[in-house]
Design a protein around this motif. Structure first.
Motif, PDB file in Angstrom:
ATOM      1  N   THR A  38      10.300  -5.409   2.259  1.00  0.00           N
ATOM      2  CA  THR A  38       8.997  -5.861   2.762  1.00  0.00           C
ATOM      3  C   THR A  38       7.940  -5.697   1.668  1.00  0.00           C
ATOM      4  O   THR A  38       7.128  -6.590   1.429  1.00  0.00           O
ATOM      5  CB  THR A  38       8.593  -5.034   4.010  1.00  0.00           C
ATOM      6  N   ILE A  39       7.968  -4.532   0.983  1.00  0.00           N
ATOM      7  CA  ILE A  39       6.995  -4.287  -0.095  1.00  0.00           C
ATOM      8  C   ILE A  39       7.173  -5.311  -1.229  1.00  0.00           C
ATOM      9  O   ILE A  39       6.196  -5.876  -1.720  1.00  0.00           O
ATOM     10  CB  ILE A  39       7.125  -2.836  -0.615  1.00  0.00           C
ATOM     11  N   GLU A  42       8.308  -8.306  -1.075  1.00  0.00           N
ATOM     12  CA  GLU A  42       7.816  -9.623  -0.632  1.00  0.00           C
ATOM     13  C   GLU A  42       6.297  -9.645  -0.611  1.00  0.00           C
ATOM     14  O   GLU A  42       5.660 -10.500  -1.213  1.00  0.00           O
ATOM     15  CB  GLU A  42       8.301  -9.908   0.797  1.00  0.00           C
ATOM     16  N   GLU A  43       5.715  -8.673   0.097  1.00  0.00           N
ATOM     17  CA  GLU A  43       4.273  -8.685   0.365  1.00  0.00           C
ATOM     18  C   GLU A  43       3.431  -8.523  -0.898  1.00  0.00           C
ATOM     19  O   GLU A  43       2.315  -9.011  -0.968  1.00  0.00           O
ATOM     20  CB  GLU A  43       3.907  -7.569   1.367  1.00  0.00           C
ATOM     21  N   THR A  44       3.960  -7.794  -1.886  1.00  0.00           N
ATOM     22  CA  THR A  44       3.192  -7.611  -3.124  1.00  0.00           C
ATOM     23  C   THR A  44       3.404  -8.778  -4.095  1.00  0.00           C
ATOM     24  O   THR A  44       2.731  -8.860  -5.115  1.00  0.00           O
ATOM     25  CB  THR A  44       3.640  -6.332  -3.873  1.00  0.00           C
ATOM     26  N   CYS A  55       2.224   1.083  -3.445  1.00  0.00           N
ATOM     27  CA  CYS A  55       3.045   0.938  -2.230  1.00  0.00           C
ATOM     28  C   CYS A  55       4.291   1.827  -2.286  1.00  0.00           C
ATOM     29  O   CYS A  55       4.654   2.447  -1.284  1.00  0.00           O
ATOM     30  CB  CYS A  55       3.463  -0.518  -2.015  1.00  0.00           C
ATOM     31  N   LYS A 108      -5.284  -3.693   0.200  1.00  0.00           N
ATOM     32  CA  LYS A 108      -3.997  -4.401   0.238  1.00  0.00           C
ATOM     33  C   LYS A 108      -2.836  -3.401   0.432  1.00  0.00           C
ATOM     34  O   LYS A 108      -1.901  -3.674   1.182  1.00  0.00           O
ATOM     35  CB  LYS A 108      -3.839  -5.185  -1.073  1.00  0.00           C
ATOM     36  N   THR A 109      -2.935  -2.240  -0.231  1.00  0.00           N
ATOM     37  CA  THR A 109      -1.890  -1.223  -0.079  1.00  0.00           C
ATOM     38  C   THR A 109      -1.792  -0.778   1.387  1.00  0.00           C
ATOM     39  O   THR A 109      -0.699  -0.703   1.954  1.00  0.00           O
ATOM     40  CB  THR A 109      -2.197   0.001  -0.971  1.00  0.00           C
ATOM     41  N   GLU A 145      -2.732  -2.400   3.970  1.00  0.00           N
ATOM     42  CA  GLU A 145      -2.255  -3.511   4.790  1.00  0.00           C
ATOM     43  C   GLU A 145      -0.717  -3.580   4.755  1.00  0.00           C
ATOM     44  O   GLU A 145      -0.063  -3.709   5.787  1.00  0.00           O
ATOM     45  CB  GLU A 145      -2.866  -4.809   4.264  1.00  0.00           C
ATOM     46  N   ILE A 146      -0.162  -3.461   3.534  1.00  0.00           N
ATOM     47  CA  ILE A 146       1.298  -3.558   3.390  1.00  0.00           C
ATOM     48  C   ILE A 146       1.987  -2.356   4.023  1.00  0.00           C
ATOM     49  O   ILE A 146       2.947  -2.494   4.785  1.00  0.00           O
ATOM     50  CB  ILE A 146       1.695  -3.716   1.904  1.00  0.00           C
ATOM     51  N   LYS A 155       2.216  -2.527   7.760  1.00  0.00           N
ATOM     52  CA  LYS A 155       3.333  -3.313   8.310  1.00  0.00           C
ATOM     53  C   LYS A 155       4.586  -2.471   8.490  1.00  0.00           C
ATOM     54  O   LYS A 155       5.493  -2.841   9.242  1.00  0.00           O
ATOM     55  CB  LYS A 155       3.646  -4.486   7.386  1.00  0.00           C
TER      56      LYS A 155
END
Ligand code: SF4
Ligand code: SF4
Lengths: 199, 322
Positions: A171-172, A174-176, B71, B113-114, B116-117, B120
């Motif tokens: 997920t990380i 993809e999202e980044t 992240c 953004k961090t 937000e990710i 999830k």
């Protein structure tokens, strides 16, 4: 801010210095041009690298010249300069920022393709360095030897990242946008422009 | 001068989460074995987990993208917090990954953004205290000396701390100006610390230079090694596996082209302390070293406890009892 930088402020044609501030970096225009950083710098001793030349071009707005050069890839990220700088300009973070901007304009691919193996490892296994990296000439025996060595030392087997954790990591990635970038570098689609050797 | 404030904050007994750096786990397992050995001898509880991933620093170093680092750090902290309140690491890379991430989170966009990710994944970002294993050794130095079964026999050792130990001034026991805590460790273990001119300089690794601009890396390693040899040291003490790798392996190339005159063994602080505490010499992973460590091992001696006569307090109490 010193006088010269104030005079030149109007010429800044890019948002770089604001960007630097967003990263929490001591603004590079605080540079007094004293040269303390150059005297300490391992990159300056072993290449044409000179941070003051780079900062001057940044201030003059010669962005393409800076971003397309090999100069910005010489820094050792050792922070020796910062420890010597009277204004505590965090040069290595600033250089990282420049590298990123260079990539975004398509430069640096040749260098990134040398470095990308740790990122590929991360995407596949959740770790950057594998037992097979111990000897890149002969990865298979390196892997076997490392497993045996850990056993001999009485250690648990080599670290494997759990499937649950890999799921989260994916997920990380993809999202980044990390997976996409790494694939772009590996396939040679991004970044694609060569860097200039002259500065 | 040792940063007393930081020293006070280090919990002597843990429990700790022992961060499994992939370079140590997969390339220098001897450092891991030595670290675990020390924690066991000192009776300090620690945890590891397969839900942990890489620290993320190599990716930040190569691609200069803050998000992959913040992240990964945020997710790892969420894992580690389930086991302990403090993190230990014997690697400068992992150590600085956590502090760099906290630094990068000062950028509002990166932070947003961090979150937000991580959101999830049902997590959020909250920093944890990360302690370098060398700091922990200093914290427990008295216990280590008491439990030691070997001494360094006056061995002349030069310390290379490594750049990334010093980046964040509030963290860590010493600053780059004139660090001394590892020298103090050497002294207490019976060795002789040696000062040298290039002490605060890079090992040559240079984040990417060891692979991208090799000649630059070799030139810097050469300066470092020659400065250490000139000072008359017999071994180099490091606190980071990357510094160990570069200072040790680059010597072969430098000797082949005759830029350095002789080889000098490079030892990680965990390996040294484990040996002093009685670990077998074949249980700290010297197989992965390129320079022969025999000159170093030859100087490690049995610790003889000298009888200096009864202290008067003991005499007095035994008389009372008798
Ligand atoms: S040490 Fe700091 S102020 Fe002096 S030239 Fe370098 S960056 Fe500028
Ligand atoms: S961090 Fe970069 S600019 Fe600063 S001293 Fe090291 S190599 Fe030079």
């Amino acid at each position: 801010m010193n006088k010269v930088s104030v005079l030149l402020t109007s010429k800044w044609s890019w948002k770089l210095l604001e960007e630097a501030e967003r990263w929490g970096i001591q603004r590079p225009e605080e540079c007094l041009s004293c040269g303390a950083c150059v005297g300490a710098c391992p990159a300056a001793r072993t290449s044409s690298y000179n941070f003051r030349k780079i900062i001057r071009d940044v201030i003059l707005g010669n962005e393409e010249k800076v971003l397309s050069s090999r100069e910005i890839w010489y820094c050792f990220y050792c922070f020796y300069c910062t420890s010597k700088c009277p204004s505590r300009v965090e040069i290595p973070y600033f250089i990282m920022r420049l590298r990123r901007m260079a990539m975004e304009r398509g430069y640096g691919g040749d260098i990134l393709r040398i470095l990308v193996y740790t990122s590929s490892n991360l995407i596949e296994h959740g770790v950057s360095v594998l037992p097979s990296d111990y000897d890149r000439m002969n990865p298979i025996s390196a892997e076997e030897n490392m497993v045996k060595l850990r056993e001999k030392l009485g250690l648990p087997p080599v670290m494997r990242v759990s499937e649950k954790a890999m799921e989260e990591l994916r997920t990380i990635f993809e999202e980044t946008g990390f997976r996409k970038e790494v694939e772009g570098i590996r396939s040679g689609k991004w970044p694609f422009k060569g860097i200039s050797e002259k500065y | 001068m040792v940063n007393e404030k930081w020293l006070e904050k280090i919990p002597a007994d843990g429990p700790f989460y022992l961060f499994q750096g992939c370079f140590i786990n997969h390339n220098y397992p001897g450092i891991e074995a030595a670290t675990r050995f020390i924690l066991d001898v000192l009776g300090t509880k620690y945890f590891v987990s397969e839900d942990q991933s890489c620290c993320g620093l190599p990716e930040f170093g190569a691609l200069a993208t803050p998000l992959i680092l913040t992240c990964l750090v945020g997710r790892n902290i969420d894992v580690m917090r389930r086991y302990a309140s403090y993190v230990l690491t014997p690697c400068n890379g992992c150590y600085s990954a956590f502090h760099t991430s906290t630094f990068l989170m000062k950028d509002h966009d990166v932070a947003a953004k961090t979150e937000e990710i991580l959101g999830k994944l049902g997590k959020n970002y909250s920093p944890m205290m990360v302690i370098h294993f060398a700091d922990f050794i200093y914290k427990r130095l008295e216990d280590i000396v008491v439990k030691s079964v070997k001494v360094l026999g006056g061995l002349r050792m030069a310390v290379h701390y490594g750049c990334h130990y010093f980046v964040f001034e509030e963290e860590g026991l010493d600053s780059r100006e004139n660090p001394s805590f590892a020298e103090e460790i050497i002294r207490r273990l019976g060795g002789t610390p040696v000062n040298y001119t290039a002490k605060d300089e890079c090992c040559g690794f240079g984040m990417i230079q060891q692979v991208v601009h090799k000649n630059m890396a070799y030139a810097i390693t050469e300066e470092k090694i020659n400065s250490i040899l000139d000072a008359g040291a017999e071994a180099i003490l490091v606190i980071c596996p990357y510094c160990l790798n570069v200072l040790d392996r680059n010597q072969k190339v430098l000797r082949d082209i005759e830029l350095i005159e002789k080889a000098i063994p490079v030892i990680h602080i965990s390996q040294l302390v484990a040996l002093i505490l009685g670990a077998d010499t074949d249980k700290v992973g010297f197989e992965t070293h390129s320079v022969d460590v025999k000159p170093f091992l030859d100087r490690i001696e049995e610790r003889k406890v000298e009888f200096k006569g009864w202290s008067s307090a003991e005499v007095a109490s035994s008389q009372k009892g008798g």
